[in-house]
Design a protein around this motif. Structure first.
Motif, PDB file in Angstrom:
ATOM      1  N   HIS A 165     -15.780   6.392   3.118  1.00 19.51           N
ATOM      2  CA  HIS A 165     -16.058   5.875   1.784  1.00 19.51           C
ATOM      3  C   HIS A 165     -15.203   6.593   0.746  1.00 19.51           C
ATOM      4  CE1 HIS A 165     -19.246   3.989   3.905  1.00 19.51           C
ATOM      5  NE2 HIS A 165     -20.025   5.052   3.948  1.00 19.51           N
ATOM      6  N   THR A 166     -15.054   7.900   0.884  1.00 16.61           N
ATOM      7  CA  THR A 166     -14.224   8.664  -0.050  1.00 16.61           C
ATOM      8  C   THR A 166     -12.766   8.240   0.060  1.00 16.61           C
ATOM      9  OG1 THR A 166     -15.750  10.540   0.122  1.00 16.61           O
ATOM     10  CG2 THR A 166     -13.563  10.998  -0.769  1.00 16.61           C
ATOM     11  N   LYS A 167     -12.288   8.021   1.270  1.00 17.24           N
ATOM     12  CA  LYS A 167     -10.901   7.573   1.471  1.00 17.24           C
ATOM     13  C   LYS A 167     -10.667   6.227   0.797  1.00 17.24           C
ATOM     14  CE  LYS A 167     -10.759   9.789   6.059  1.00 17.24           C
ATOM     15  NZ  LYS A 167      -9.799  10.877   5.896  1.00 17.24           N
ATOM     16  N   ARG A 168     -11.616   5.323   0.921  1.00 16.83           N
ATOM     17  CA  ARG A 168     -11.451   3.995   0.342  1.00 16.83           C
ATOM     18  C   ARG A 168     -11.493   4.049  -1.189  1.00 16.83           C
ATOM     19  NH1 ARG A 168     -15.192   0.734   4.770  1.00 16.83           N
ATOM     20  NH2 ARG A 168     -13.531   0.425   6.300  1.00 16.83           N
ATOM     21  N   ILE A 169     -12.370   4.886  -1.731  1.00 19.50           N
ATOM     22  CA  ILE A 169     -12.424   5.030  -3.191  1.00 19.50           C
ATOM     23  C   ILE A 169     -11.126   5.645  -3.704  1.00 19.50           C
ATOM     24  CG2 ILE A 169     -13.566   6.285  -5.073  1.00 19.50           C
ATOM     25  CD1 ILE A 169     -16.209   5.906  -3.527  1.00 19.50           C
ATOM     26  N   TYR A 170     -10.593   6.625  -2.971  1.00 24.08           N
ATOM     27  CA  TYR A 170      -9.324   7.234  -3.373  1.00 24.08           C
ATOM     28  C   TYR A 170      -8.198   6.200  -3.356  1.00 24.08           C
ATOM     29  CZ  TYR A 170      -5.112  10.069  -3.276  1.00 24.08           C
ATOM     30  OH  TYR A 170      -3.871  10.585  -3.552  1.00 24.08           O
ATOM     31  N   ALA A 171      -8.102   5.427  -2.295  1.00 24.54           N
ATOM     32  CA  ALA A 171      -7.048   4.416  -2.195  1.00 24.54           C
ATOM     33  C   ALA A 171      -7.179   3.383  -3.311  1.00 24.54           C
ATOM     34  CB  ALA A 171      -7.101   3.740  -0.830  1.00 24.54           C
ATOM     35  N   TYR A 226      -4.814   1.774  -9.146  1.00 25.73           N
ATOM     36  CA  TYR A 226      -4.935   1.527 -10.587  1.00 25.73           C
ATOM     37  C   TYR A 226      -4.621   2.766 -11.429  1.00 25.73           C
ATOM     38  CZ  TYR A 226      -7.063  -2.845  -9.139  1.00 25.73           C
ATOM     39  OH  TYR A 226      -7.270  -4.076  -8.578  1.00 25.73           O
ATOM     40  N   LYS A 227      -3.951   3.742 -10.815  1.00 21.11           N
ATOM     41  CA  LYS A 227      -3.646   4.983 -11.537  1.00 21.11           C
ATOM     42  C   LYS A 227      -2.825   4.712 -12.789  1.00 21.11           C
ATOM     43  CE  LYS A 227      -0.677   7.746  -9.635  1.00 21.11           C
ATOM     44  NZ  LYS A 227      -0.062   8.784  -8.758  1.00 21.11           N
ATOM     45  N   ALA A 228      -1.839   3.835 -12.716  1.00 21.96           N
ATOM     46  CA  ALA A 228      -0.968   3.569 -13.865  1.00 21.96           C
ATOM     47  C   ALA A 228      -1.744   2.944 -15.019  1.00 21.96           C
ATOM     48  CB  ALA A 228       0.188   2.659 -13.447  1.00 21.96           C
ATOM     49  N   LEU A 230       0.827  -1.207   0.000  1.00 17.02           N
ATOM     50  CA  LEU A 230       0.000   0.000   0.000  1.00 17.02           C
ATOM     51  C   LEU A 230       0.862   1.259   0.000  1.00 17.02           C
ATOM     52  CD1 LEU A 230      -3.001  -0.611   2.450  1.00 17.02           C
ATOM     53  CD2 LEU A 230      -3.086  -0.200  -0.010  1.00 17.02           C
ATOM     54  N   ARG A 231       1.946   1.239   0.760  1.00 10.61           N
ATOM     55  CA  ARG A 231       2.842   2.397   0.828  1.00 10.61           C
ATOM     56  C   ARG A 231       3.385   2.752  -0.547  1.00 10.61           C
ATOM     57  NH1 ARG A 231       8.724   1.427   2.936  1.00 10.61           N
ATOM     58  NH2 ARG A 231       8.573   0.345   0.940  1.00 10.61           N
ATOM     59  N   ASP A 232       3.660   1.740  -1.346  1.00 11.79           N
ATOM     60  CA  ASP A 232       4.205   1.984  -2.681  1.00 11.79           C
ATOM     61  C   ASP A 232       3.138   2.446  -3.665  1.00 11.79           C
ATOM     62  OD1 ASP A 232       6.688   1.234  -1.742  1.00 11.79           O
ATOM     63  OD2 ASP A 232       6.480  -0.859  -2.399  1.00 11.79           O
ATOM     64  N   VAL A 233       1.869   2.183  -3.354  1.00 13.55           N
ATOM     65  CA  VAL A 233       0.777   2.548  -4.254  1.00 13.55           C
ATOM     66  C   VAL A 233       0.334   3.993  -4.042  1.00 13.55           C
ATOM     67  CG1 VAL A 233      -1.671   2.120  -4.748  1.00 13.55           C
ATOM     68  CG2 VAL A 233      -0.079   0.209  -4.593  1.00 13.55           C
ATOM     69  N   ILE A 234       0.258   4.413  -2.782  1.00 13.57           N
ATOM     70  CA  ILE A 234      -0.265   5.749  -2.475  1.00 13.57           C
ATOM     71  C   ILE A 234       0.903   6.714  -2.322  1.00 13.57           C
ATOM     72  CG2 ILE A 234      -1.639   7.107  -0.865  1.00 13.57           C
ATOM     73  CD1 ILE A 234      -3.063   4.538  -0.080  1.00 13.57           C
ATOM     74  N   PRO A 235       1.017   7.738  -3.172  1.00 10.29           N
ATOM     75  CA  PRO A 235       2.152   8.658  -3.097  1.00 10.29           C
ATOM     76  C   PRO A 235       2.146   9.467  -1.809  1.00 10.29           C
ATOM     77  CG  PRO A 235       0.498   9.467  -4.631  1.00 10.29           C
ATOM     78  CD  PRO A 235       0.069   8.095  -4.240  1.00 10.29           C
ATOM     79  N   ALA A 236       3.319   9.612  -1.219  1.00  7.00           N
ATOM     80  CA  ALA A 236       3.424  10.349   0.044  1.00  7.00           C
ATOM     81  C   ALA A 236       2.975  11.791  -0.111  1.00  7.00           C
ATOM     82  CB  ALA A 236       4.859  10.285   0.559  1.00  7.00           C
ATOM     83  N   ALA A 237       3.193  12.372  -1.301  1.00  2.00           N
ATOM     84  CA  ALA A 237       2.820  13.772  -1.521  1.00  2.00           C
ATOM     85  C   ALA A 237       1.312  13.981  -1.412  1.00  2.00           C
ATOM     86  CB  ALA A 237       3.299  14.216  -2.897  1.00  2.00           C
ATOM     87  N   SER A 238       0.548  12.902  -1.535  1.00  3.29           N
ATOM     88  CA  SER A 238      -0.913  13.013  -1.468  1.00  3.29           C
ATOM     89  C   SER A 238      -1.456  12.792  -0.056  1.00  3.29           C
ATOM     90  CB  SER A 238      -1.554  11.986  -2.405  1.00  3.29           C
ATOM     91  OG  SER A 238      -1.087  12.149  -3.715  1.00  3.29           O
TER      92      SER A 238
END
Length: 219
Positions: free
Chosen positions: A115-121, A126-128, A96-104
């Motif tokens: 619910h918004t946090k989970r949708i964002y994560a 799948y951003k790439a 998970l740490r590698d998926v979610i950028p620290a800058a965000s």
């Protein structure tokens, strides 16, 4: 609160943390979230994660329990929690740490609902690829925690779900994070049964300074 704790710890997680307790300072946590937190409330949320595992989807598309914390030690006079991570949960946390950028991080912590946090994560993962997998509505609601253990919906009615969960999440994510997402719905018969998100990167909006960022609640 548990989601906020998880996302904050991900931003500070290092490889060495797999063998030693992670330190969570209340002042730093509150500053990152842009709001003051009560120390006792944060401690209770962290302690609950010791006894109550999360439910995640495994590689075989089956849901399974996963415990993230082995123990939590409270140091209230310093506003400090020392958290020992569970060995079985460490690979999941590092992924998970590698998926979610620290800058965000700060933008994510300031999202207003779980619910918004989970949708964002989910969309970060799948951003790439530019698009999430297509989920059935029951599976997606399971991911959001909107189905109980018996499969009964906690929020009835698709109109309410679309307005208060999907549209609210999309609006806030697009306005405050590094992602721009859109939701695509497909019908099976007369009912909406499938759902997927398209995901694009965007410049991280400049957020105003967090109010009371330097304040700590030690009791």
């Amino acid at each position: 609160m548990q989601l906020d704790l998880l996302f904050y710890l991900l931003s500070t997680l290092e490889e060495g943390a797999t063998t030693r307790p992670v330190e969570l300072w209340l002042g730093s946590f509150s500053a990152a979230a842009g709001k003051k937190h009560n120390y006792n409330y944060v401690t209770a949320a962290a302690t609950a994660l010791v006894a109550q595992p999360l439910t995640i989807r495994g590689k075989q598309e089956q849901y399974r329990p996963l415990r993230l914390f082995d123990r939590v030690r409270s140091v209230p006079g310093q506003g400090l929690l020392q958290i020992k991570l569970a060995r079985t949960g460490i690979p999941y946390l590092l992924e998970l740490r590698d998926v979610i950028p620290a800058a965000s991080l700060r933008a994510l912590l300031q999202l207003s609902s779980k619910h918004t946090k989970r949708i964002y994560a989910l969309c970060c993962r799948y951003k790439a690829k530019g698009r999430t997998p297509t989920f059935t509505m029951p599976d997606f609601k399971q991911i959001l925690g909107l189905l109980d253990e018996q499969g009964h919906e906690k929020q009835r009615g698709f109109t309410s779900f679309r307005k208060h969960v999907l549209e609210a999440a999309i609006e806030q994510i697009n306005a405050t994070t590094d992602l721009r997402i859109d939701c695509h719905l497909e019908k099976h018969g007369r009912a909406v049964f499938y759902l997927a998100f398209t995901v694009k990167s965007q410049a991280l909006p400049v957020l105003p300074p967090a109010a009371g960022a330097d304040a700590q609640l030690l009791s």
